[in-house]
Design an enzyme around this catalytic site. Structure first.
Site, short mmCIF file in Angstrom:
data_model
loop_
_atom_site.label_atom_id
_atom_site.label_comp_id
_atom_site.label_asym_id
_atom_site.label_seq_id
_atom_site.Cartn_x
_atom_site.Cartn_y
_atom_site.Cartn_z
N ASP A 13 0.97 -1.15 0.04
CA ASP A 13 0.14 0.05 0.04
C ASP A 13 1.02 1.19 -0.08
O ASP A 13 1.68 1.65 0.88
CB ASP A 13 -1.03 -0.09 1.36
CG ASP A 13 -1.95 1.12 1.23
OD1 ASP A 13 -1.49 1.99 0.78
OD2 ASP A 13 -2.66 1.15 2.14
N ILE A 14 0.71 2.28 -1.31
CA ILE A 14 1.59 3.54 -1.19
C ILE A 14 1.36 4.24 0.10
O ILE A 14 2.33 5.02 0.43
CB ILE A 14 1.18 4.03 -2.35
CG1 ILE A 14 2.56 4.80 -2.55
CG2 ILE A 14 0.03 4.68 -2.35
CD1 ILE A 14 2.76 5.08 -4.09
N GLY A 35 -9.28 4.61 -5.68
CA GLY A 35 -7.94 4.29 -5.62
C GLY A 35 -7.07 4.93 -4.90
O GLY A 35 -7.13 5.19 -3.73
N VAL A 36 -5.83 5.08 -5.49
CA VAL A 36 -4.52 5.74 -4.93
C VAL A 36 -4.97 7.08 -4.05
O VAL A 36 -4.68 7.24 -2.85
CB VAL A 36 -3.36 5.85 -5.69
CG1 VAL A 36 -2.29 6.84 -4.96
CG2 VAL A 36 -3.14 4.44 -6.11
N ASP A 37 -5.66 7.81 -4.85
CA ASP A 37 -6.10 9.21 -4.54
C ASP A 37 -6.87 9.11 -3.32
O ASP A 37 -6.72 9.64 -2.22
CB ASP A 37 -6.87 9.81 -5.66
CG ASP A 37 -6.93 11.36 -5.79
OD1 ASP A 37 -6.28 11.81 -5.00
OD2 ASP A 37 -7.74 11.90 -6.36
N SER A 125 -2.35 5.51 -13.96
CA SER A 125 -3.38 5.14 -14.91
C SER A 125 -3.83 3.62 -14.99
O SER A 125 -4.53 3.50 -16.08
CB SER A 125 -2.57 5.55 -16.51
OG SER A 125 -2.80 7.00 -16.59
N THR A 126 -3.28 2.75 -14.15
CA THR A 126 -3.64 1.23 -14.44
C THR A 126 -4.91 0.88 -13.58
O THR A 126 -5.26 -0.21 -14.08
CB THR A 126 -2.47 0.57 -13.90
OG1 THR A 126 -2.12 0.55 -12.59
CG2 THR A 126 -1.29 0.73 -14.98
N GLY A 127 -5.34 1.89 -12.94
CA GLY A 127 -6.63 1.44 -12.25
C GLY A 127 -7.84 1.99 -12.93
O GLY A 127 -8.23 1.62 -14.03
N TYR A 129 -8.25 4.59 -14.87
CA TYR A 129 -7.94 5.04 -16.04
C TYR A 129 -7.51 4.06 -17.37
O TYR A 129 -7.28 4.34 -18.42
CB TYR A 129 -6.64 6.10 -16.08
CG TYR A 129 -7.29 7.40 -15.52
CD1 TYR A 129 -8.59 7.80 -15.14
CD2 TYR A 129 -6.50 8.47 -15.16
CE1 TYR A 129 -9.03 8.94 -14.62
CE2 TYR A 129 -6.67 9.65 -15.01
CZ TYR A 129 -8.21 9.84 -14.35
OH TYR A 129 -8.78 11.12 -13.92
N1 AR6 Z 1 -1.31 1.58 -2.98
C1 AR6 Z 1 -0.71 1.04 -4.04
N2 AR6 Z 1 -1.33 1.08 -5.25
C2 AR6 Z 1 -2.72 1.08 -5.18
C3 AR6 Z 1 -3.29 1.73 -4.13
C4 AR6 Z 1 -2.71 1.50 -2.66
N3 AR6 Z 1 -3.48 1.99 -1.99
N4 AR6 Z 1 -4.86 1.63 -4.37
C5 AR6 Z 1 -5.03 1.31 -5.61
N5 AR6 Z 1 -3.65 1.04 -6.07
P1 AR6 Z 1 -5.81 4.37 -9.64
P2 AR6 Z 1 -5.44 5.80 -12.06
C6 AR6 Z 1 -3.24 0.60 -7.55
O1 AR6 Z 1 -7.36 4.06 -10.05
O2 AR6 Z 1 -5.74 4.63 -12.87
C7 AR6 Z 1 -8.71 8.13 -9.02
O3 AR6 Z 1 -10.35 8.00 -8.70
C8 AR6 Z 1 -4.38 0.20 -8.55
O4 AR6 Z 1 -4.67 -1.14 -8.28
O5 AR6 Z 1 -5.74 4.79 -8.19
O6 AR6 Z 1 -4.55 6.66 -12.40
C9 AR6 Z 1 -8.33 9.57 -9.11
O7 AR6 Z 1 -9.08 10.48 -8.57
C10 AR6 Z 1 -4.04 0.50 -9.72
O8 AR6 Z 1 -2.94 -0.53 -10.29
O9 AR6 Z 1 -5.33 5.40 -10.56
C11 AR6 Z 1 -8.67 9.65 -10.61
O10 AR6 Z 1 -9.82 9.82 -10.75
C12 AR6 Z 1 -2.95 1.84 -9.75
O11 AR6 Z 1 -2.77 1.77 -8.30
C13 AR6 Z 1 -8.30 8.27 -11.34
O12 AR6 Z 1 -8.52 7.24 -10.13
C14 AR6 Z 1 -3.64 3.10 -10.08
O13 AR6 Z 1 -5.06 2.82 -9.87
C15 AR6 Z 1 -7.12 8.07 -11.45
O14 AR6 Z 1 -6.86 6.56 -12.13
#
Ligand code: AR6
Length: 172
Positions: A13-14, A35-37, A125-127, A129
């Site tokens: 977890d980041i 997600g991460v945000d 971008s892998t979640g 997006y």
């Molecule tokens: N720690 C590490 N990796 C994670 C975590 C975590 N706690 N949570 C998810 N991931 P995403 P995006 C992985 O969707 O695709 C948001 O709503 C996840 O499995 O967080 O750039 C923003 O506000 C995936 O592989 O980011 C934007 O609207 C990766 O992190 C949008 O999502 C990225 O997934 C951005 O989408």
């Protein structure tokens, strides 16, 4: 990166990473999401959102452009700064790889401005997006390798085994 920069991979977890700067996979609004945000704002607390609102009221009135990066406090996270960057959306027609590369490059440029020596990146971008994991991993690793930076450790933090394996294929 330089010869002395190390590239490391962690499955986890980041928001738990004790580093100088954590990179957030944000959106242009800078006002949060899933997600991460979502995890960063939840765990880091309201100070981060306060600074994001200030950025929207000043330099980024129209939002943070895709491929750009900007720093705020890390609030209660075990880090000093959060570097917010906006990845490109992957669509049926594909995605703009230069914008995904720009997220890594610009985040490292901001890290250098801050004097951060350890930086943790998620797989941008892998979640939500939708960018295919293997391609995103290749772009991430190649871009970091090609970018001049004083950062000493670039840590990719991958949420699950599948994403860890995708990055491991490019980091030897
Ligand atoms: N720690 C590490 N990796 C994670 C975590 C975590 N706690 N949570 C998810 N991931 P995403 P995006 C992985 O969707 O695709 C948001 O709503 C996840 O499995 O967080 O750039 C923003 O506000 C995936 O592989 O980011 C934007 O609207 C990766 O992190 C949008 O999502 C990225 O997934 C951005 O989408």
């Amino acid at each position: 990166m330089s010869a002395s920069t190390s590239l490391t991979l962690v499955q986890g977890d980041i928001t738990e990473q004790a580093v100088d700067a954590v990179v957030n996979a944000a959106n242009s609004s800078l006002l949060g999401g899933g997600g991460v945000d979502g995890a960063i704002h939840r765990r880091g607390g309201p100070e981060i959102l306060d600074e994001c609102r200030d950025l929207r009221a000043s330099r980024y009135g129209r939002g943070l452009p895709t491929g750009a990066a900007v720093a705020t406090t890390a609030g209660r996270l075990p880090a000093r700064w959060v570097i917010h960057t906006v990845g490109p959306v992957f669509q049926a027609s594909g995605g703009d790889a230069s914008l995904l590369a720009s997220c890594y490059r610009e985040s490292l440029r901001i890290a250098d401005e801050l004097g951060a020596r350890t930086v943790a990146f998620p797989a941008i971008s892998t979640g939500a997006y939708g960018w295919p994991m293997d391609d995103a991993a290749r772009i991430a690793v190649e871009t970091v390798r090609e970018t001049e930076t004083a950062v000493e450790e670039v840590r990719f933090v991958l949420f699950d085994e599948r994403s860890f394996a995708a990055f491991a294929a490019y980091v030897s």
